[in-house]
Scaffold this active site. Structure first.
Site, PDB file in Angstrom:
ATOM      1  CG  ASP A   7     115.423  32.675  72.013  1.00  0.00           C
ATOM      2  OD1 ASP A   7     115.699  33.310  72.761  1.00  0.00           O
ATOM      3  OD2 ASP A   7     114.865  31.597  71.870  1.00  0.00           O
ATOM      4  CG  ASP A   9     117.028  29.406  77.535  1.00  0.00           C
ATOM      5  OD1 ASP A   9     117.282  28.397  78.228  1.00  0.00           O
ATOM      6  OD2 ASP A   9     117.456  30.581  77.616  1.00  0.00           O
ATOM      7  CB  THR A  41     118.611  35.503  75.493  1.00  0.00           C
ATOM      8  OG1 THR A  41     118.296  34.761  76.359  1.00  0.00           O
ATOM      9  CG2 THR A  41     119.800  36.407  76.048  1.00  0.00           C
ATOM     10  N   GLY A  42     115.910  36.252  76.786  1.00  0.00           N
ATOM     11  CA  GLY A  42     115.290  36.810  78.254  1.00  0.00           C
ATOM     12  C   GLY A  42     116.614  36.696  79.329  1.00  0.00           C
ATOM     13  CE  LYS A 212     114.384  37.242  73.330  1.00  0.00           C
ATOM     14  NZ  LYS A 212     114.456  36.021  72.884  1.00  0.00           N
ATOM     15  CG  ASP A 235     111.815  28.979  71.211  1.00  0.00           C
ATOM     16  OD1 ASP A 235     112.317  30.271  71.828  1.00  0.00           O
ATOM     17  OD2 ASP A 235     111.584  28.056  72.113  1.00  0.00           O
ATOM     18  CB  SER A 236     108.664  31.292  72.711  1.00  0.00           C
ATOM     19  OG  SER A 236     109.663  31.866  73.213  1.00  0.00           O
ATOM     20  CG  ASN A 238     110.968  35.640  74.550  1.00  0.00           C
ATOM     21  OD1 ASN A 238     110.991  34.785  73.910  1.00  0.00           O
ATOM     22  ND2 ASN A 238     111.894  35.498  75.363  1.00  0.00           N
TER      23      ASN A 238
HETATM   24 CA    CA Z   1     113.324  30.829  73.520  1.00  0.00          CA
END
Ligand code: CA
Length: 290
Positions: A7, A9, A41-42, A212, A235-236, A238
Site C-alpha cells: 500500500d 499512504d 493503492t486507492g 485490492k 495499514d487500513s 482497504n
Molecule cells: Ca493506506
C-alpha cells in the site's frame, strides 16, 4: 513466483509523502531476488506513476482500490468501472448530503471547487483547535490527500457527469463520524458497489468486482504466482481484502489494533521505513526463487 503487494499512504510513503531511500533499496533487493513488487493503492495509476518515477522503481500497479491493474511497462491489464447509472446516483446523493468528494477517472481526479475550499477550511479550523493526537494525525492525513496529482476542479457535479471517461473510484470525506456512517450504509446497501476506507475520515466506493484483494489474486494468477508465498503490507481497512488472500500479511506499526489483529505479522511505522523492515526481515521465509 512470489509477490509483495505494498500500500502507499501510511505504508510505503512517509509523512512527507515520499518513498525513503531505505524503502527503495529494500524493494530493489526484493526484485533482484525474483520477487514481483506490486504497489496497491486507492490512488489513481497516473499519480502512482509519478511517485514511482521519482524513486526509480518499476512495479506492477493496482490502482483506485483494485479497479485498475497496470503492468510494469504501463500496459493496462484490467480495469473495472463503476456502472454509469451508479456514478450518477452516488454523486447526486453526495451533493444533496453536502459531502466533499473526489471522482477518479483514467486520467483525472474531479472535485467540486466550492466543496474543496470548504473542506480545506474545515481542515484549517481543526488545525487551530485543541485536538487529541489521533484527530491531529487524521487531519494531517486529510491534508496530505490534496498532494495527489491530476486534480480538475469543477463548478458543479454536471461537469463531472457529462465527461465521457469511465469512473473507477469515488472517495467521500467527512470528519463527522455519523455522517460518514450514513454514507457508508447508503452505498453498502447496493449489491453492485464495494465500500472501503483508507482513513477514518473517508469512504471509497468502487464496483463490487474491484478490490485490492481481487486485483492481487487476478495478477498472481495471470503470472502463475503463489498467493500462499506472497506478502501484503498495509495499514487500513482497504488493505483487508489483500491481507485475506496472501500467506504473509503485514500490518504497519501505525495501523489500528483491529488491522494488526487480522495480520500474521506487524512491522515498524511508515515514518520508520516499516516496509523495508518487513521485506528485510521476512524475505528469506517466503520467497519462491524463480
Ligand atoms: Ca493506506
Amino acid at each position: 513466483m512470489s509477490f509483495i503487494a505494498i500500500d502507499l499512504d501510511g505504508t510505503l510513503l512517509n509523512n512527507e509523502n515520499e518513498i525513503s531511500e531505505e524503502n527503495i533499496k529494500a524493494i530493489k533487493l526484493a526484485q533482484e531476488n525474483g520477487v514481483e513488487v506490486v504497489i496497491s493503492t486507492g490512488r489513481a495509476y497516473f499519480d502512482v506513476q509519478k511517485i514511482c518515477g521519482k524513486s526509480g522503481i518499476l512495479p506492477f500497479v493496482i490502482g483506485t482500490n483494485g479497479a485498475t491493474i497496470h503492468s510494469k511497462d504501463g500496459e493496462c491489464i484490467s480495469s473495472i468501472a463503476i456502472p454509469k447509472i451508479h456514478v450518477e446516483s452516488i454523486v447526486k446523493w453526495l451533493d444533496v448530503h453536502d459531502f466533499y468528494y473526489e471522482v477518479f477517472t483514467e486520467k483525472n481526479i474531479f472535485s467540486l471547487k466550492e466543496k474543496r475550499e470548504s473542506f480545506q477550511n474545515e481542515i484549517n479550523r481543526l488545525k487551530r483547535a485543541d485536538l487529541d493526537e489521533d484527530t491531529k494525525e487524521l487531519v494531517s492525513i486529510a491534508e496530505r490527500q490534496f498532494d495527489q496529482f491530476g486534480y480538475i476542479l469543477v463548478e458543479n457535479s454536471n461537469d463531472i457527469l457529462q465527461q465521457n471517461d469511465e469512473v473507477f473510484n469515488i472517495l467521500a470525506c467527512s470528519f463527522d463520524k455519523n455522517r460518514l456512517a450514513e454514507a457508508r450504509k447508503q452505498f453498502s446497501n447496493c449489491n453492485e458497489l464495494m465500500v472501503v476506507s483508507s482513513a477514518d475520515h473517508n469512504i471509497e466506493i468502487t464496483s463490487r468486482f474491484a478490490s485490492k484483494g481481487l486485483a492481487l489474486e487476478k495478477l498472481v494468477y495471470l503470472f502463475n504466482g503463489s498467493l500462499d508465498q506472497s506478502m501484503a503490507i498495509g495499514d487500513s481497512n482497504n488493505d483487508i481484502s489483500m491481507f485475506e488472500k496472501v500467506g504473509y500479511s503485514v500490518a504497519m506499526g501505525n495501523a489500528k489494533d483491529d488491522i494488526k489483529a487480522l495480520c500474521s505479522m506487524s512491522t515498524l511505522n511508515n515514518d520508520e521505513n516499516g516496509v523495508a523492515y518487513a521485506i528485510n526481515q521476512y524475505i528469506d521465509t517466503f520467497v519462491v526463487k524463480k
